[in-house]
Design a protein around this motif. Sequence first.
Motif, PDB file in Angstrom:
ATOM      1  N   ASP A 150      -9.871   4.148   6.115  1.00 12.78           N
ATOM      2  CA  ASP A 150      -9.889   3.298   4.919  1.00 12.78           C
ATOM      3  C   ASP A 150      -9.659   4.108   3.632  1.00 12.78           C
ATOM      4  OD1 ASP A 150     -10.248   0.844   6.066  1.00 12.78           O
ATOM      5  OD2 ASP A 150     -12.397   0.684   5.611  1.00 12.78           O
ATOM      6  N   GLY A 226      -0.640  -2.619  -1.134  1.00 13.91           N
ATOM      7  CA  GLY A 226      -1.406  -2.552   0.103  1.00 13.91           C
ATOM      8  C   GLY A 226      -2.006  -1.191   0.367  1.00 13.91           C
ATOM      9  N   ASN A 229      -7.903  -0.555   0.955  1.00 14.64           N
ATOM     10  CA  ASN A 229      -8.478  -1.372   2.008  1.00 14.64           C
ATOM     11  C   ASN A 229      -9.808  -2.015   1.626  1.00 14.64           C
ATOM     12  OD1 ASN A 229      -7.402   1.431   3.570  1.00 14.64           O
ATOM     13  ND2 ASN A 229      -6.484  -0.499   4.230  1.00 14.64           N
ATOM     14  N   LYS A 230     -10.583  -1.301   0.822  1.00 16.81           N
ATOM     15  CA  LYS A 230     -11.908  -1.791   0.467  1.00 16.81           C
ATOM     16  C   LYS A 230     -12.183  -1.477  -1.011  1.00 16.81           C
ATOM     17  CE  LYS A 230     -12.929  -2.862   4.746  1.00 16.81           C
ATOM     18  NZ  LYS A 230     -13.194  -1.818   5.734  1.00 16.81           N
TER      19      LYS A 230
END
Length: 233
Positions: A150, A226, A229-230
């Motif tokens: 991530d 993109g 992720n978090k």
Amino acid sequence: MIKPVLYENGKLILIDQRKLPLEEINCEYSSYQEVIEAIKAMVVRGAPAIGLAGAAAFAIGSHKISTKDDEQFFNELSSIGQEISQARPTAVNLSWAIERMERVALAVRHLGLTSVKKRLSQEVNSMILEDIEINQKIGYHGNKLIQNGDTILTYCNAGALATAGYGTALGVIRTAWHDRKKIKVIASETRPFLQGARLTTWELMKDDIPVVLITDNMAGYLMSKGLINKVIV
């Protein structure tokens, strides 16, 4: 572990966060008025850390009250608490900490003023240990949401420097890193005081956690590609 708030021998020791990341300087305070000025001047920041500093100021102030009269002592202590609470009204932990310290003082009032002062000093260190434990639990539960690989965006500083140690948002990141997950962090600069640029990146680099600093208005662009992720704040 980074220890931004230490209470030892009746004195409060704070990392001067205004000097980071270029200098690591500890400041020592032996009067509650000095702690109030430190809070106002942003030597310490982050609501949990401010609350703990306020609790220490309250304990320090109690030791400076010379009267042996019970009623006068508690009147002076109440005034000290009100003064500390106004140092940073927006930090809710500050008023919470003072209210907690006042309850502790009242609970042992019947034991005498010497016992009250001693108990207040003990409570400060109990609160510091409690805060670290809470942060570690946040890290444990938050780590379940982090996947290997991530890239995590964070904003401002919710790390060890904002607490008694370990951190809330950065506590999750620390736990994931210690769990050997291959993560990396994107830290927003956080204008106008640059807590992300000066504090978050400093903390992560000290722990060898990969971090990239971005300007605040780059976050949306990175999301659109993109590349994040978090988000943990």
